[in-house]
Design a protein around this motif. Structure first.
Motif, PDB file in Angstrom:
ATOM      1  N   SER A  93       0.838  -1.200   0.000  1.00 29.08           N
ATOM      2  CA  SER A  93       0.000   0.000   0.000  1.00 29.08           C
ATOM      3  C   SER A  93       0.871   1.247   0.000  1.00 29.08           C
ATOM      4  O   SER A  93       2.070   1.186   0.237  1.00 29.08           O
ATOM      5  N   ILE A  94       0.254   2.386  -0.222  1.00 28.87           N
ATOM      6  CA  ILE A  94       1.015   3.620  -0.403  1.00 28.87           C
ATOM      7  C   ILE A  94       1.758   3.999   0.874  1.00 28.87           C
ATOM      8  O   ILE A  94       2.806   4.652   0.835  1.00 28.87           O
ATOM      9  N   GLN A  95       1.261   3.545   2.037  1.00 28.79           N
ATOM     10  CA  GLN A  95       1.931   3.937   3.276  1.00 28.79           C
ATOM     11  C   GLN A  95       3.356   3.432   3.353  1.00 28.79           C
ATOM     12  O   GLN A  95       4.213   4.067   3.932  1.00 28.79           O
ATOM     13  N   HIS A  96       3.574   2.223   2.831  1.00 28.01           N
ATOM     14  CA  HIS A  96       4.934   1.682   2.941  1.00 28.01           C
ATOM     15  C   HIS A  96       5.597   1.554   1.587  1.00 28.01           C
ATOM     16  O   HIS A  96       6.492   0.738   1.413  1.00 28.01           O
TER      17      HIS A  96
END
Lengths: 306, 301, 250
Positions: A225-228
């Motif tokens: 996901s974009i968070q990591h």
């Protein structure tokens, strides 16, 4: 033509080697610049999106750090197992090394990401008393974690060789001296063998870390996901959004290259530092002193014995 | 050695930190607004109840598909038609939304292992997929079009000119199944006008389109993709063009995992109802016009 | 001498490496306060006998007794390994190649084994031992900064740190430059005369043997060929092989 080269070589003999090499690099980069210009990359887009993609560097490094930490632990255990006389340890380590060196890293990542949950579910369904819901849930790994784990397992298998060679490079006499002094196996390894082995192990391990940083790109295929999101994932996301895949990839390549150059620089400094204790910088003291020191000893004569 | 153990512990903390970050920030499960599904439902012990309790639904999206879904790098949010539809569904359920981004083949294979709850990703409910996923009624329909390189002149009649050509499609997509003549959707039939295509599968449509843009016949003769994707690609200035009428229209629905650890029946019914409402009250039409250049794709053709 | 307490007893020791039998039946008794020198040709198995005493090599046949503990060779279970380890606490060893730990200072080299064994007051004891061997001022030096003779003396101090009841010296000066040999031999001599430390010394240093040893064992063809006090060995050997070897060496 050969004659011309001869004359060129002779006349340029006075120019220092390093300068010539630098010149070669200048020419290479000139060519690269030319290709860049001819390829008509959308350089505006590249400048706009550079920061966004570069933000992935921290995750690239985190994942690599996590992976190398796991790999070091596994490599140490694996190396000790490879030289052990315990059949269980030897057998398990042999299998581990064979599997993780014998299958592609990306396959291993998918296996951990997809197969583990499946196994967990089936076990839970078949034997609910033994395998609780929590057990099942714990096998459902976040893509970044699955990727890091796979990196650790994969690199650990390769690094076992490095660690084993390092441990065996410690002279046998060291271990014998420790044994003769009555140390346990654990004490011997911890205090005598491993500290010396690490001198040999650290430089190649540094190289493995640098390689692993590039392999972190594979994690993006698990759908992080974009968070990591690390560099390659970010490059893919914006590249696809704006239909600028090529420009995005060039940026990603540049970032990895830069990262590698920086870490290689530090790696070299680490190597010189680590080998310092073993390279004699001062001449050995000569033998004119023994007689003085002898006279320091308590007076002696042939005493009771026989 | 002590120093090494400290380093190892630090690294272990980092790994666990990443693992910890894995779980998305779950919002506090407060009272759902009245009139929403969660406020009115009496579901318990199943997926819908779980979502209502958590106050959040996890939705999967593949942000490689403008204008359906893509990443706005400046805001760091996802945007697109699918994104808006999913957000509206979540609102009507009465929960917040959080996003996961698995790859497409992982998504269509089912067995999500509870990693996310719903997919609003322009997925066609083919018969094969219905074995592993539960679908709502379609929320829109996309025409599938043939795209060729701008310089191409040979492809005019789609029923003959593409036979045997090398055609790029996204793997595990309906376009690939169309070329392989095994696109099975209950209630729909298709006219397979292209014979013996040399199929090239790609991870996403845009990669296929990029290869097409290289030149007519350089890597590909044509690409089959959704009208919206093709149009977006053309609008960004790439040298490709759409040829002929759409070769088929496919329905697109929201999907749920059949093998979900918790029963998803009531959730599917609830979302299905919401989609029906959104058709009726014009929300879907409005969103379609917003993202697809004023076209209403939500009506069956 | 036979009524003196026996610290080390080797009974019918045999050692085979693969097909080659190197030690073919050796009996040795080391008594309290005694210095025994073993000499003979290189490769005759002298070092192997020593290494079997503290089980660095595993006896093929025979019994080793150290400070009352009797052990034979064979498969090493966990329990056996612990027994061997405990046996080694009673006898110290000094190696031909010194085998000092290069990543530790001289002081730490001496201290590390007692620390591992959980003994107390190690630092003071270590300094005292370094002083005994004449190297108190080198306590904080690493081995690489010490000459061969100094390293070997630290090695002796290190072995002494475990307060062994006996010491084994495996050709302690063979790897030293000639001018450094004397300092090491001097320390060894002081161990005998001041501490009355029972020692088995494998060496070529005949001067030391004559001066310090109580008994000399000539090792030949895998057995103790001749055994006698030094005067007898040097003046009136019984066996011609012994004479032949001495003539070659002296």
């Amino acid at each position: 033509m050969g004659d011309r080269l001869e004359r060129l070589a002779v006349s340029s003999a006075r120019i220092p080697f390093r300068l010539k090499v630098a010149l070669v690099w200048v020419v290479i980069f000139a060519f690269l610049g030319f290709f860049f210009w001819v390829a008509k990359f959308d350089t505006d887009w590249m400048l706009d999106n550079f920061t966004f993609i570069a933000k992935g560097l921290q995750y690239t490094i985190y994942i690599a750090l996590g992976g190398i930490a796991i790999a070091i632990v596994l490599a140490l255990l694996g190396a000790l197992a490879r030289i052990s006389s315990n059949p269980i340890a030897f057998g398990i380590s042999g299998f581990y090394i064979s599997f993780f060196r014998g299958t592609p890293l990306i396959v291993q990542m998918f296996l951990i990401y997809l197969a583990l949950p499946q196994i967990g579910t089936n076990l839970h369904v078949q034997y609910p008393e033994l395998f609780s819901r929590q057990f099942e849930d714990s096998l459902v790994l976040d893509p970044a974690v699955a990727g890091t784990l796979a990196l650790g397992l994969n690199y650990g298998a390769y690094m076992t060789e490095i660690f084993r060679a390092g441990i065996q490079s410690v002279a046998a006499g060291q271990g014998e001296a420790a044994d003769a002094l009555g140390m346990t196996y654990r004490q011997k390894m911890r205090r005598v063998v491993l500290p010396q082995a690490f001198r040999v192990i650290i430089p190649p391990t540094g190289n493995e870390f640098i390689a692993m940083m590039k392999d972190t790109a594979l994690v993006s295929f698990l759908g992080v996901s974009i968070q990591h999101a690390e560099v390659f994932r970010r490059a893919g996301l914006v590249g696809k959004a704006d239909f600028k895949n090529l420009e995005a990839l060039v940026l990603a390549a540049a970032l990895y290259w830069g990262l590698t150059i920086i870490f290689t620089f530090f790696q070299r400094r680490l190597e010189t530092r680590v080998s310092r204790g073993y390279v004699r910088t001062e001449p050995l003291r000569t033998a004119e002193l023994p007689s003085e020191e002898l006279s320091d000893l308590p007076p002696h004569g042939k005493g009771g014995g026989g | 050695m002590r120093k090494s153990s400290a380093v190892l512990s630090a690294l272990a903390v980092i790994v666990l930190g990443i693992a910890g970050c894995g779980s998305d920030d779950s919002s506090s499960g407060g009272q759902a607004a009245s009139g929403t599904v969660c406020a009115d439902t009496n579901a318990s012990g199943d997926l819908l109840a779980d979502i209502c309790d958590a106050g959040e639904i996890r939705v999967s999206t593949d942000p490689a598909y403008p204008p359906q879904s893509s990443l706005n790098k400046d805001t760091g949010d996802y945007e697109g038609f699918d994104i808006d539809v999913a957000t509206e569904i979540a609102d009507r359920l009465g929960v917040d939304i959080s996003w996961e981004t698995p790859s497409w083949d992982v998504l269509t294979a089912g067995s999500w292992n509870g990693r996310w709850d719903m997919s609003v990703g322009s997925m066609t409910p083919t018969n094969d997929r219905q074995k592993v996923l539960d679908f709502t009624q379609p929320y829109y329909y996309t025409p599938a079009v043939v795209v060729v390189n701008e310089a191409n002149t040979s492809v005019q009649d789609l029923t003959t000119d593409l036979d045997g050509a090398s055609i790029g499609v996204c793997s595990a997509c309906t376009y690939e199944q169309f070329l392989n003549k095994d696109l099975d959707i209950k209630g729909y039939s298709f006219d397979y006008v292209i014979d013996d295509a040399d199929v090239h599968g790609y991870d996403t449509d845009t990669t296929a389109l990029q290869d097409l843009a290289l030149g007519d016949g350089t890597r590909l003769d044509a690409v089959i993709t959704s009208l919206t994707t093709a149009q977006g690609f053309i609008d960004s200035g790439k040298p490709v063009k759409i040829v002929g009428d759409p070769v088929f229209y496919e329905p697109l629905s929201a999907a749920f995992d059949k093998s979900s650890p918790m029963d998803d029946t009531s959730l599917v019914d609830a979302v299905d109802g919401i989609v029906g409402d959104m058709h009726q009250d014009g929300t879907l039409t409005e969103l379609s016009k917003k993202w697809y250049d004023g076209t209403d794709l939500t009506v069956q053709q | 001498m036979s009524d003196r307490e026996v610290i080390i007893r080797v009974e019918n020791l045999h050692k085979r490496f693969g097909r080659l039998e190197v030690v073919k039946g050796v009996d040795i008794e080391l008594h309290k306060g005694e210095v025994v020198v073993i000499f003979g040709r290189s490769g005759s198995g002298k070092s192997t006998v020593l290494r079997c005493i503290n089980f660095l090599d595993d006896p093929t046949r025979g019994t080793i007794e150290v400070a009352g503990v009797r052990l034979t060779g064979g498969f090493r279970t966990r329990r056996k390994r612990e027994q061997i380890r405990k046996l080694r606490l009673h006898v110290g060893m000094v190696f031909q190649q010194f085998n000092l730990f290069p990543h530790m200072t001289a002081l730490d080299n001496v201290r590390v084994a007692p620390v591992c064994a959980g003994l107390k007051d190690n630092k003071a004891h270590a300094i005292e031992l370094l002083d005994r061997v004449g190297l108190a001022d080198k306590a904080n030096e690493h081995p690489i900064r010490l000459s061969g003779g100094q390293q070997q003396r630290v090695a002796i101090a290190r072995a002494l740190a475990m307060r062994p009841e006996a010491m084994l010296f495996d050709e302690p000066t063979s790897a030293l430059d000639p001018e450094l040999i004397g300092e090491v031999l001097a320390v060894m001599k002081s161990l005998a005369t001041d501490l009355h430390m029972p020692m088995i010394v494998v060496t070529h240093e005949m001067g030391f043997a004559r001066e310090v040893s109580d008994r000399m064992l000539f090792f030949h063809e895998g057995v103790v060929w001749e055994e006698a006090p030094p005067e007898k060995i040097f003046e009136a050997t019984e066996k011609p092989e012994t004479r032949k070897f001495l003539d070659a060496v002296l």
